[in-house]
Structures are given as C-alpha cells and as structure tokens.
Enzyme design. Structure first.
Site, PDB file in Angstrom:
ATOM      1  N   ALA A  38     102.006  76.895  57.133  1.00 21.75           N
ATOM      2  CA  ALA A  38     103.185  77.182  57.046  1.00 21.75           C
ATOM      3  C   ALA A  38     104.135  75.864  57.860  1.00 21.75           C
ATOM      4  O   ALA A  38     104.649  74.988  57.431  1.00 21.75           O
ATOM      5  CB  ALA A  38     104.114  78.668  57.017  1.00 21.75           C
ATOM      6  N   SER A  86      96.127  67.111  44.220  1.00 18.38           N
ATOM      7  CA  SER A  86      96.509  68.093  45.266  1.00 18.38           C
ATOM      8  C   SER A  86      97.525  68.510  44.164  1.00 18.38           C
ATOM      9  O   SER A  86      97.642  67.460  42.971  1.00 18.38           O
ATOM     10  CB  SER A  86      96.718  68.331  46.790  1.00 18.38           C
ATOM     11  N   LYS A 118      99.277  81.536  42.023  1.00 16.90           N
ATOM     12  CA  LYS A 118      98.488  80.095  43.218  1.00 16.90           C
ATOM     13  C   LYS A 118      97.125  80.979  44.043  1.00 16.90           C
ATOM     14  O   LYS A 118      97.983  80.962  44.675  1.00 16.90           O
ATOM     15  CB  LYS A 118      99.295  79.155  43.908  1.00 16.90           C
ATOM     16  N   ARG A 139      86.168  70.132  46.438  1.00 15.52           N
ATOM     17  CA  ARG A 139      87.036  68.972  46.559  1.00 15.52           C
ATOM     18  C   ARG A 139      86.979  67.882  47.339  1.00 15.52           C
ATOM     19  O   ARG A 139      87.142  66.620  46.270  1.00 15.52           O
ATOM     20  CB  ARG A 139      88.670  69.625  46.668  1.00 15.52           C
ATOM     21  N   CYS A 461     101.889 108.440  80.944  1.00 17.07           N
ATOM     22  CA  CYS A 461     102.540 108.714  82.483  1.00 17.07           C
ATOM     23  C   CYS A 461     102.397 110.077  82.662  1.00 17.07           C
ATOM     24  O   CYS A 461     103.000 110.301  81.623  1.00 17.07           O
ATOM     25  CB  CYS A 461     103.883 108.155  81.999  1.00 17.07           C
TER      26      CYS A 461
HETATM   27  S1  IVH Z   1      96.179  72.718  39.389  1.00 16.06           S
HETATM   28  C1  IVH Z   1      96.026  68.518  39.706  1.00 16.06           C
HETATM   29  N1  IVH Z   1      95.742  75.563  39.650  1.00 16.06           N
HETATM   30  O1  IVH Z   1      96.158  74.759  45.004  1.00 16.06           O
HETATM   31  C2  IVH Z   1      96.036  70.011  39.834  1.00 16.06           C
HETATM   32  N2  IVH Z   1      95.775  74.783  41.519  1.00 16.06           N
HETATM   33  O2  IVH Z   1      97.275  73.570  46.835  1.00 16.06           O
HETATM   34  C3  IVH Z   1      95.524  70.674  40.744  1.00 16.06           C
HETATM   35  N3  IVH Z   1      94.873  76.199  43.585  1.00 16.06           N
HETATM   36  O3  IVH Z   1      93.330  71.648  45.114  1.00 16.06           O
HETATM   37  C4  IVH Z   1      95.746  72.404  41.137  1.00 16.06           C
HETATM   38  N4  IVH Z   1      95.647  77.928  41.885  1.00 16.06           N
HETATM   39  O4  IVH Z   1      93.059  74.406  45.064  1.00 16.06           O
HETATM   40  C5  IVH Z   1      96.147  74.826  40.695  1.00 16.06           C
HETATM   41  N5  IVH Z   1      96.438  77.931  39.110  1.00 16.06           N
HETATM   42  C6  IVH Z   1      96.140  76.673  39.827  1.00 16.06           C
HETATM   43  C7  IVH Z   1      95.748  76.987  41.457  1.00 16.06           C
HETATM   44  C8  IVH Z   1      95.265  75.426  42.294  1.00 16.06           C
HETATM   45  C9  IVH Z   1      94.911  77.655  43.347  1.00 16.06           C
HETATM   46  C10 IVH Z   1      94.756  75.416  44.300  1.00 16.06           C
HETATM   47  C11 IVH Z   1      93.985  74.234  44.133  1.00 16.06           C
HETATM   48  C12 IVH Z   1      94.418  73.248  44.729  1.00 16.06           C
HETATM   49  C13 IVH Z   1      95.383  73.481  45.755  1.00 16.06           C
HETATM   50  C14 IVH Z   1      96.987  72.572  45.928  1.00 16.06           C
END
Ligand code: IVH
Length: 729
Positions: A38, A86, A118, A139, A461
């Site tokens: 965060a 990303s 995610k 990556r 205590c």
């Molecule tokens: S798509 C071009 N889908 O989140 C788009 N990423 O904060 C690339 N991640 O580097 C990412 N779950 O490692 C995508 N369902 C999901 C994901 C995901 C996790 C991660 C991924 C990315 C990072 C970005």
C-alpha cells in the site's frame, strides 16, 4: 501554460524516484520488502501526480515509465519475445468508473469486460516451441528477465509439453504466455512452519515465498552434491546437502501456476481473451477458474464486491481484481503506454499489511491477573478499519519479534481476524528506538508481579481479589454472552458499579438494588418533577439500567454450567463446565470432589481438576458462590431422569430466532438429549429455522427434512418429536 518545476519539486521527484527504485530492489531482488504494498502504491501515485503537474520531470527511466523489477546476478538474463507490461491501479469505484469512461470514450461504447482475480504471486513468462517448454523466466524489467527454466521441471503445475485436444485449436509453433506463479495459502503456512523449525526467518507473505522458492539455484545444489559424492565427503556433509536439495525440490513442487496473458502466439487467433484462455486450457495450461465476462460496469462492480468478500476463502492470496477488455482487436486499438496496457486495470483492495510506527508497548491486566504486553501504534487503516492496538501476547513474543519501541513495523489484519504486528523494519531504525522492559509491578494496583509457577511463561498480578483491573474484567466476563449473558453489563457499567461502590466484587452482581443504583449518576437520568406544584429535579433509573436489573433477574435462571464459566475458574471454559455440571449437578458436589474424581471426567483432566480444587479452597471464592446462591442464582440442577425426550434426534438451528438466542435454543435441545449439528444432512431430523435462514433451509427442503418455526420448536421441546412431526405434516 504549465508551471515549470522549481528546485523543491525536482528534489521531491528525485526523492520519490529513489525510494521507489530502492523499494523495487528490496522487493524483486531480495524477496524481502521494507515497504508495504500500500505504501509503495502511494509513493507511486504521488510520483504520477507530480509528473502530471510537471511533465518536464518525467525522464525515460522514471519509475512511472518502467515496469519495476530488476534482475539479480544469480540467473542468466533472458529476453522475452514480447515486452511484459505491468498494470495501472485504481483504488475505488470512482476511479474504476473513470477508467471505464475513458474506454467508452475511445471506443464509442463500453465493450464486454473480462474480470479475474489479481493473484499476489510472481509474474512469469513461459515460452513453448513446438509444444515443448523452452524457457521459464521471471518478469525482470519487462524486457529481460531471469532464466529459471532449470527449476521448471520441479514445478508440476507447469506443463513440460502441451497436448492438443481432438477438435480443439492447434498449438502454435511459437507460443509465449504469461502467468502468475504462487504458493497456495495452506502450503505457504506449512512452508513457514518448516522454516521456523529450521531456525530461519519465515517469509512475510505468499508472494515472497513464491519468489524465494522459484529463484533457488537447484542446479547448483545438485552439482555441489555430485562433487561432494565424487570427492568422498563425509556422510554428514552429504546428508546435509541431500536434505537441502530435497527441501528445495519439495518447495518447488508446491508452487502453482495460473496463466493470464498472451505474449506471442503465431497462428492462434482467438477473438477474445476469454477464448484464448479456453484454448490454453485445451492444451493443458492451467487457467483461472474465477474469471467472468461482464456486460456492463455494474456487473464488474458486483464481481469486485464478490471477491472482496471471498478473498479469504480462496486457495491463494489476492490483492485485487483485474479488469480487461475482452476483445483482442479492441485491446490492440487501445494500445499500451511504456508501462501498462490501456485496456486493462487493476482494482486494488484495501491493504491487509500496512506499515506504521510502534509508539509504545504497554501492558494490560486480564481477568485472571495475566499481564499481557500490547502494541500502541500510530493509527492506520488496514482491511477497512482503523487500528492502533494489537496484543503482543507475552514478553517472550516481543523478544522473538525483535520489536523496539519507536520501530516502524509491519502490521497485518486479515479480514475479520485480530490485528497482528508482523515485525520491525530493521533498516529504518535511526537510533532512539528502545527496548521494552516488562514491568515488575502491576500497573493497576502496584502489587509485585510474579509467574504463578516456576515454568509459567506468563506473569501475573497475584492480587486477584482486589486488583481493580482484574475486578472489572471479571465483572465484564460474568455478563458476557458465553457466561451469564447479562445485556447492559458492559465495560462502562462494570466500571461504574465498582467506582461508585455499588458492588465490591462479582459476588454482588446478582443482588443489585434499585435504590443503590439510583444514587449513581451513571445509572440514572434527570427528570423534572412538579410535585405539589413546585418544579424540581430528581433522578430516576435510566432505561439501560432498568434493563440491566431485568437481565440480572433472568440470568439467575441460567444453567449451572454457565455459572461455572462465569466464576472465572482458571481453564474452565464451556466444555469443561458442561462436563462438571453434567457429572455433579451441583456447585457443592463439584467443590467436594477430589482431584482424582474430577480428572476422571471426560473433558476435564488433571490440569482443570487441580484448578477447580484450588479455586474452591479460596475463602473469598466461596463467598462469591454464597452471595450468588443467596441472590437466587442456580447452584444445582435437577438431573433429567434417564435419557431426555429428544434423545437420539439430530437438530440443526439456523437463522435469527425469535424468542431465543442461538445458544439458548441449542441449550434447550441438548438439555433434552438432542444432538445439535452444524449442517443439514440426511441424518438431520429437524431444522429449527428463524428469520434469514440461508442455504440450510434450501438444503432441508431438498432433502425433505422437517422444518420447524418457533411454534413448532416449542411443541418439539414440550411434547417431543411425534407431536412436532404432526405439526409440519
Ligand atoms: S495481466 C499486460 N492478470 O499483477 C497485463 N496480471 O500489478 C499484465 N497479476 O505483473 C498483467 N494476477 O504479475 C494480469 N489476472 C491477472 C493477474 C496479474 C496477478 C500480476 C502480474 C502483473 C501484476 C501487476
């Protein structure tokens, strides 16, 4: 025209950029972050805002223009066939709507959106040539990653070969997919326990564990072992190397993969991202099972809300939801910035790990006199609530975590679970931090503290009878739902009863008198009275107090086991209390029993038996029992003759029940010999359903189990199962 940045802005830019780069190194190279996600996001958002105001500041290698992630020297570099980007983040529904509005503006209509979870894992790039895994890479900086192909064969979730399904799409000659490698939460916990057992520090979260695991040099370990064997090293050294290798391979085997992106795919041309997933799955690549194509924004919002609720029941950690334009031609039209695609966005959930400052460590005195240190922190929002306290359990725990007062600490609060200080950010110490010293005297009454037994980790205590902190906690406990369940006996009321001298200790709680309460400001309210024509003011009991009196009246009728729980006898919780009450049926019987007799009872055992005998031997404890008995609290029970009228029946209680609390309904059933079960099955005889009964009711009607409302329940209790069945027929 925009303003030009001044010296201060340039400095701020540099500072933010440096801090972000530093954080990225800690995160990606060392797998041991010093910033919470965060906080990183916040620094990043500040940098983005600054560059929006002063575009002159934005350099080509600004963190906002790069994907983050740097390569260590440990592995060979490998170039990804296509750049790995990303994602941009949004943090609330307004920002999500703004993103969708931009898409709608650019495309003239909002297209179907693919929503997926995610996963908080490690991004990887997989290249298959002619269906065979050619490389597995992290990556890295998006262009070049680390080559971890050598480890792939130990990760069973990563298919070595793709196989076409009959009638399905053919496998492209060159296929590049992206995905997330992660540790399932339960495996993560198991791994951390192993680490602790080996005396190593545990991983802070599943992502770090995943990254640390995938980036192990298994090949070097294998080579070292072969060399040691060839060189005739000692059996001990070989055994150690073998164990080390086994552990490394074992941990790799626990990793999982979910594919969520397309890099290069010659000759495979699905129309949508979701169709691409279907193709991947047909070849044996693991794709997520939670994705959903949404037709409008409200469906997306529903998805976001759904997984916010579900996030702790998934097998992996998620930190948000990713929303993608499903149609691939539209993704192309929207394009990408140097950092992230315009066609996708991450909706981030409120953080569950944050950083804050540990301002102080204080101690609290509990109901049994146990003195517990707790952390006082700068208040922070975590998992949607403000937190500024967290228990530290005991002095040993403070040491084990290496906490110093003044430290910056990581704090976690997962969902409903209580906040927990994870540990200090040692790198951020500046010097004035100081060690916590456990007090020698009770902070409430000043009595010298001591462990009760030589081998006791806790200190207490010993002034149990009079220590104000213990008194108020015991009073509160008497009123708590698990004990005598007295509504209105909360912390303020308990404190006022003691402060105003209305009770001396818990022994007086059931002989509260209205006249005495009427003398206290806390329990009364002012009323204007106009007796004999003269205006005056008198005090009468307020509504809460009237209810408190009524509640203590009712509480006298509670069963003996609850009385036992309410007495704060060490180690005696509901299970032991039920066992004791069931065996002896009276307080007198229990206090007359020997340690041997007590410890023979199932659910009691020697520790509890000793605690009970010791407790009964204390004068003022007996005085509490006597005063409660005089006030009419039930101290014995008529034991039902033979089995109860409901013996052999299994009943499920669900929903909010008019006239009963869930506990009182269960108690009534158990009292008559019924078994109370948590879920409905074919063996369930009755379901007692209140309001909002939920899925248990559906299940009951599916299985044809008799469902009773409050009236039916009363009939069941009074006249037995036959009469109740008659009613539902
Ligand atoms: S798509 C071009 N889908 O989140 C788009 N990423 O904060 C690339 N991640 O580097 C990412 N779950 O490692 C995508 N369902 C999901 C994901 C995901 C996790 C991660 C991924 C990315 C990072 C970005």
């Amino acid at each position: 025209m925009r303003d030009a940045p001044g010296e201060a802005e340039r400095r701020e830019w540099q500072e933010l950029a440096d801090r972000i780069e530093q954080a990225r190194t800690r995160y990606y190279v060392k797998d041991a972050p010093t910033l919470s996600d965060a906080e990183y996001d916040e620094l990043f958002a500040r940098l983005v805002a600054l560059e929006q105001r002063f575009p002159q500041l934005q350099t080509g290698d600004s963190p906002t223009q790069t994907v983050g992630g740097v390569n260590s020297e440990m592995f060979d570099p490998v170039r990804h066939p296509a750049r790995m980007l990303s994602l941009d983040n949004v943090f609330d529904l307004d920002e999500l709507q703004a993103w969708a509005a931009r898409i709608e503006r650019d495309l003239k209509a909002l297209p179907p959106l693919l929503c997926e979870v995610k996963i908080d894992g490690l991004a990887v790039d997989l290249v298959y040539r002619d269906g065979r895994l050619e490389s597995l890479a992290t990556r890295g900086d998006g262009v070049t990653g680390e080559d971890v192909t050598g480890n792939a064969r130990f990760v069973s979730a990563i298919p070595d070969r793709l196989r076409p399904e009959p009638g399905g799409p053919t496998i492209p000659q060159l296929l590049e997919v992206r995905g997330e490698v992660y540790f399932p939460v339960d495996q993560f916990n198991a791994l951390n326990n192993e680490m602790l057992a080996l005396g190593r520090s545990p991983f802070a979260n599943p992502r770090n564990a995943g990254a640390g695991t995938l980036r192990q040099r298994v090949d070097r370990r294998q080579a070292e072992l072969s060399r040691a064997r060839a060189a005739g090293s000692t059996a001990e050294r070989i055994a150690r190397l073998e164990a080390d290798l086994r552990r490394a391979v074992g941990s790799l085997g626990r990793l999982r993969l979910i594919v969520h992106g397309i890099g290069v795919a010659d000759g495979f041309s699905p129309l949508t991202q979701s169709a691409a997933y279907a193709g991947f799955a047909s070849w044996g690549l693991p794709t997520g099972s939670h994705y959903r194509v949404c037709r409008d924004l409200s469906e997306v919002e529903q998805y976001v809300a759904e997984f916010d609720r579900e996030r702790h029941s998934l097998e992996f950690d998620i930190d948000g939801v990713v929303v993608k334009v499903d149609e691939l031609a539209l993704q192309d039209r929207l394009g990408s910035t140097s950092r992230a695609p315009r066609w996708a966005i991450a909706f981030k959930y409120p953080p569950e790990v944050v950083r804050t400052r540990l301002l102080d460590i204080r101690v609290s005195v509990g109901r049994t006199g146990r003195v517990t240190p707790y952390a006082v922190m700068e208040s922070v929002r975590v998992s949607g609530t403000k937190v500024d306290r967290a228990t530290l359990h005991n002095a040993g725990e403070v040491k084990r975590k290496g906490l110093l007062i003044g430290d910056i600490v990581f704090l976690r609060k997962a969902g409903e679970i209580i906040p927990e200080v994870i540990g200090p950010v040692v790198e951020e110490r500046t010097g004035p931090e100081r060690e916590f010293v456990m007090p020698t005297h009770c902070p409430s009454c000043g009595t010298e503290l001591a462990p009760e037994h030589a081998d006791d980790a806790d200190i207490r205590c010993p002034n149990a009878r009079r220590c104000p902190a213990q008194l108020v906690e015991r009073l509160l406990h008497v009123g708590s739902r698990g004990a005598m369940d007295v509504e209105g006996l909360g912390i303020k009321a308990a404190q006022a009863l003691l402060d105003d001298g209305i009770v001396r200790d818990e022994g007086d709680v059931f002989s509260l008198r209205a006249e005495e309460l009427a003398r206290s400001e806390f329990f009364t309210r002012k009323v204007a009275s106009a007796d004999s024509g003269v205006a005056a003011e008198t005090r009468v009991l307020n509504e809460t107090t009237v209810r408190l009196l009524d509640q203590t009246d009712r509480a006298r009728e509670r069963p003996l086991w609850r009385v036992l729980v309410a007495l704060s006898i060490r180690h005696v919780g509901p299970t032991a209390a039920r066992a004791l009450a069931g065996r002896f049926a009276s307080m007198e019987g229990i206090c007359r029993a020997s340690v041997g007799e007590l410890s023979d009872i199932a659910g009691v055992g020697p520790v509890i038996a000793v605690a009970v005998v010791e407790w009964c031997g204390v004068d003022w404890h007996r005085s509490v029992v006597e005063r409660w008995a005089q006030a009419g609290v039930r101290m014995s029970e008529d034991r039902p003759e033979g089995p109860g009228t409901l013996a052999g029946l299994t009943v499920v209680v669900t929903g909010t029940l008019p006239g009963y609390t869930r506990d009182s309904a269960k108690e009534a059933l158990i009292g008559q010999g019924a078994k109370v079960a948590g879920s409905v099955s074919r063996r369930t005889d009755f379901v007692f359903a209140g309001d909002n009964p939920g899925s248990k009711l559906d299940r009951a009607s599916e299985l044809g189990v008799s469902v009773l409302g409050p009236d039916g329940f009363a009939v069941l209790l009074e006249s037995g199962p036959e009469a109740a069945r008659e009613l539902v027929r």
